[in-house]
Design an enzyme around this catalytic site. Structure first.
Site, PDB file in Angstrom:
ATOM      1  N   HIS A 198     -28.499  22.872   6.728  1.00 33.90           N
ATOM      2  CA  HIS A 198     -27.145  23.051   7.245  1.00 33.90           C
ATOM      3  C   HIS A 198     -27.008  22.721   8.721  1.00 33.90           C
ATOM      4  O   HIS A 198     -25.902  22.727   9.256  1.00 33.90           O
ATOM      5  CB  HIS A 198     -26.658  24.485   7.013  1.00 33.90           C
ATOM      6  CG  HIS A 198     -27.318  25.478   7.927  1.00 33.90           C
ATOM      7  ND1 HIS A 198     -28.591  25.925   7.722  1.00 33.90           N
ATOM      8  CD2 HIS A 198     -26.879  26.071   9.063  1.00 33.90           C
ATOM      9  CE1 HIS A 198     -28.908  26.778   8.687  1.00 33.90           C
ATOM     10  NE2 HIS A 198     -27.891  26.889   9.516  1.00 33.90           N
TER      11      HIS A 198
HETATM   12  C1  UD1 Z   1     -23.402  29.083  11.324  1.00 31.67           C
HETATM   13  C2  UD1 Z   1     -24.215  29.301  12.614  1.00 31.67           C
HETATM   14  C3  UD1 Z   1     -25.672  28.922  12.372  1.00 31.67           C
HETATM   15  C4  UD1 Z   1     -26.225  29.658  11.172  1.00 31.67           C
HETATM   16  C5  UD1 Z   1     -25.332  29.350   9.979  1.00 31.67           C
HETATM   17  C6  UD1 Z   1     -25.812  30.030   8.718  1.00 31.67           C
HETATM   18  C7  UD1 Z   1     -23.047  28.928  14.714  1.00 31.67           C
HETATM   19  C8  UD1 Z   1     -22.875  28.009  15.849  1.00 31.67           C
HETATM   20  N1  UD1 Z   1     -23.725  28.454  13.689  1.00 31.67           N
HETATM   21  O1  UD1 Z   1     -23.396  27.702  11.058  1.00 31.67           O
HETATM   22  O2  UD1 Z   1     -26.427  29.276  13.508  1.00 31.67           O
HETATM   23  O3  UD1 Z   1     -27.548  29.225  10.942  1.00 31.67           O
HETATM   24  O4  UD1 Z   1     -24.004  29.806  10.277  1.00 31.67           O
HETATM   25  O5  UD1 Z   1     -25.052  29.614   7.634  1.00 31.67           O
HETATM   26  O6  UD1 Z   1     -22.593  30.041  14.765  1.00 31.67           O
HETATM   27  N2  UD1 Z   1     -17.588  27.337   5.600  1.00 31.67           N
HETATM   28  C9  UD1 Z   1     -17.085  27.723   4.378  1.00 31.67           C
HETATM   29  N3  UD1 Z   1     -17.156  29.037   4.039  1.00 31.67           N
HETATM   30  C10 UD1 Z   1     -17.714  29.967   4.851  1.00 31.67           C
HETATM   31  C11 UD1 Z   1     -18.226  29.566   6.104  1.00 31.67           C
HETATM   32  C12 UD1 Z   1     -18.158  28.249   6.455  1.00 31.67           C
HETATM   33  O7  UD1 Z   1     -16.596  26.915   3.614  1.00 31.67           O
HETATM   34  O8  UD1 Z   1     -17.747  31.152   4.474  1.00 31.67           O
HETATM   35  C13 UD1 Z   1     -17.558  25.910   5.966  1.00 31.67           C
HETATM   36  C14 UD1 Z   1     -16.387  25.555   6.830  1.00 31.67           C
HETATM   37  O9  UD1 Z   1     -15.920  24.308   6.450  1.00 31.67           O
HETATM   38  C15 UD1 Z   1     -16.981  25.458   8.209  1.00 31.67           C
HETATM   39  C16 UD1 Z   1     -18.399  25.031   7.935  1.00 31.67           C
HETATM   40  O10 UD1 Z   1     -18.736  25.605   6.685  1.00 31.67           O
HETATM   41  O11 UD1 Z   1     -16.288  24.561   9.016  1.00 31.67           O
HETATM   42  C17 UD1 Z   1     -19.372  25.469   8.986  1.00 31.67           C
HETATM   43  O12 UD1 Z   1     -19.274  26.885   9.212  1.00 31.67           O
HETATM   44  P1  UD1 Z   1     -19.549  27.488  10.681  1.00 31.67           P
HETATM   45  O13 UD1 Z   1     -19.417  28.965  10.652  1.00 31.67           O
HETATM   46  O14 UD1 Z   1     -18.760  26.740  11.687  1.00 31.67           O
HETATM   47  O15 UD1 Z   1     -21.053  27.094  10.976  1.00 31.67           O
HETATM   48  P2  UD1 Z   1     -22.343  27.075  10.051  1.00 31.67           P
HETATM   49  O16 UD1 Z   1     -22.708  25.668   9.846  1.00 31.67           O
HETATM   50  O17 UD1 Z   1     -22.186  27.944   8.845  1.00 31.67           O
END
Ligand code: UD1
Length: 328
Positions: free
Chosen positions: A205
């Site tokens: 990820h």
């Molecule tokens: C975040 C953390 C990362 C951690 C990871 C675990 C930061 C900078 N990054 O990254 O350190 O290792 O979580 O998973 O805080 N999304 C969904 N559903 C959800 C959450 C996210 O669909 O419940 C999708 C959204 O499109 C979002 C993308 O995933 O834009 C990324 O989510 P985000 O919370 O921005 O960062 P992670 O890549 O999950």
């Protein structure tokens, strides 16, 4: 003493669960739990609360996704009134996600003591958003709790006064040890018709691996070779799912008969999958530690790791990727 505990994203839940449990044995402490809502899907959040027996959050800020600036700012704006209303004696944050630094900054600016659990880890890679979150959170925390000796050494090198730093151990590992017997009762192997040691687990990820189509394509090259001999089970993070749905990559994935993309796994199923696998390939930080405890070989699909080679020797012998991703 009132301590307000923050969770936001999936890797936070297993770190905060044993802390919430420990408060039960400390009658002088009144804990509160705030979920920022950084992760909000059932399979990225609620399922973990249920499986880990965590109390429902007292407050959910429901910030959702967004750019780093938007997400961090939104958490700050929504967290400030919570602190003004509840006036805790301390705020406890864990790990290195955007919720960690956002809530940490709000707390210290209101003069509230900040506790950081999993302090001091450093990858040395400032292009990682998590590394920025770690450095900033540590620099403003009043109490820094480290999971490994390298964390203590990094903080000392950065000039953090030693009386603030404490080596406390790893609460994510506490959660693993507490739940491994339950995880072994999961029927996930039967559901996906997997044989013990007959498959590889993949998780991906990190932006550096999945946001750059060329980097992701190189990893697919690796999976293409492996799946000729061994089934690959890949619980896909929503961020990675979006990237894999791009046309060219989708066709490549579909052509790999032995590569199985799953929905994000719950905690118990995921632990069981790793525990029964032949090998884990991951860009997660926590999974490097969890596979070490389980004694499962793990290759870290990154150019660096914040989990140290010297003080975390079993992890790094099996997990430490000292070569660039391409070489792995
Ligand atoms: C975040 C953390 C990362 C951690 C990871 C675990 C930061 C900078 N990054 O990254 O350190 O290792 O979580 O998973 O805080 N999304 C969904 N559903 C959800 C959450 C996210 O669909 O419940 C999708 C959204 O499109 C979002 C993308 O995933 O834009 C990324 O989510 P985000 O919370 O921005 O960062 P992670 O890549 O999950």
């Amino acid at each position: 003493m009132k301590i307000l505990n923050v969770v936001g994203a999936r890797p936070n839940f297993m770190k905060v669960a044993p802390i919430m449990e420990a408060y039960g044995k400390a009658p002088g402490i009144r804990p509160m739990l705030v979920h920022t809502g950084q992760h909000y899907d059932e399979r990225m959040s609620d399922l973990f609360f249920r499986e880990l027996g965590m109390p429902k959050p007292d407050i959910n800020l429901e910030v959702g996704s967004g750019s780093h600036a938007k997400q961090t700012a939104e958490i700050m704006v929504r967290f400030e009134p919570v602190l003004l209303e509840h006036r805790p004696d301390a705020v406890l944050v864990v790990g290195d996600v955007n919720s960690t630094i956002a809530c940490g900054m709000v707390a210290v600016k209101l003069g509230i003591k900040l506790i950081h659990v999993e302090a001091g880890l450093r990858s040395g890679d400032r292009s990682m958003p998590e590394e920025i979150n770690r450095v900033l959170t540590d620099s403003i925390s009043d109490l820094l709790f480290c999971t490994e000796r390298s964390g203590m050494e990094n903080l000392a090198r950065e000039g953090v006064p030693p009386q603030r730093c404490h080596m406390v151990g790893n609460c994510m590992v506490d959660t693993l040890l507490k739940n491994i017997a339950r995880a072994r009762k999961s029927d996930v192997l039967q559901r996906f018709e997997l044989a013990e040691r007959g498959f590889v687990v993949v998780t991906l990820h990190r932006p550096s691996n999945v946001d750059d189509p060329a980097a992701l394509a190189r990893l697919l090259d690796v999976f293409e070779v492996i799946q000729k001999d061994l089934r690959i089970v890949f619980p896909v993070h929503p961020r990675t799912r979006q990237r894999l749905e791009q046309d060219a990559l989708r066709q490549r994935v579909a052509a790999m008969a032995n590569l199985h993309l799953l929905e994000p796994a719950g905690y118990l199923d995921f632990v069981r999958l790793c525990d029964a696998s032949k090998l884990v390939l991951t860009d997660s930080g926590g999974i490097q530690e969890e596979t070490t405890i389980m004694g499962v070989p793990c290759i870290t699909l990154r150019d660096n790791t914040e989990r140290s080679a010297r003080t975390n020797s079993s992890a790094t012998i099996r997990n430490g990727c000292s070569r660039p991703t391409g070489a792995c």
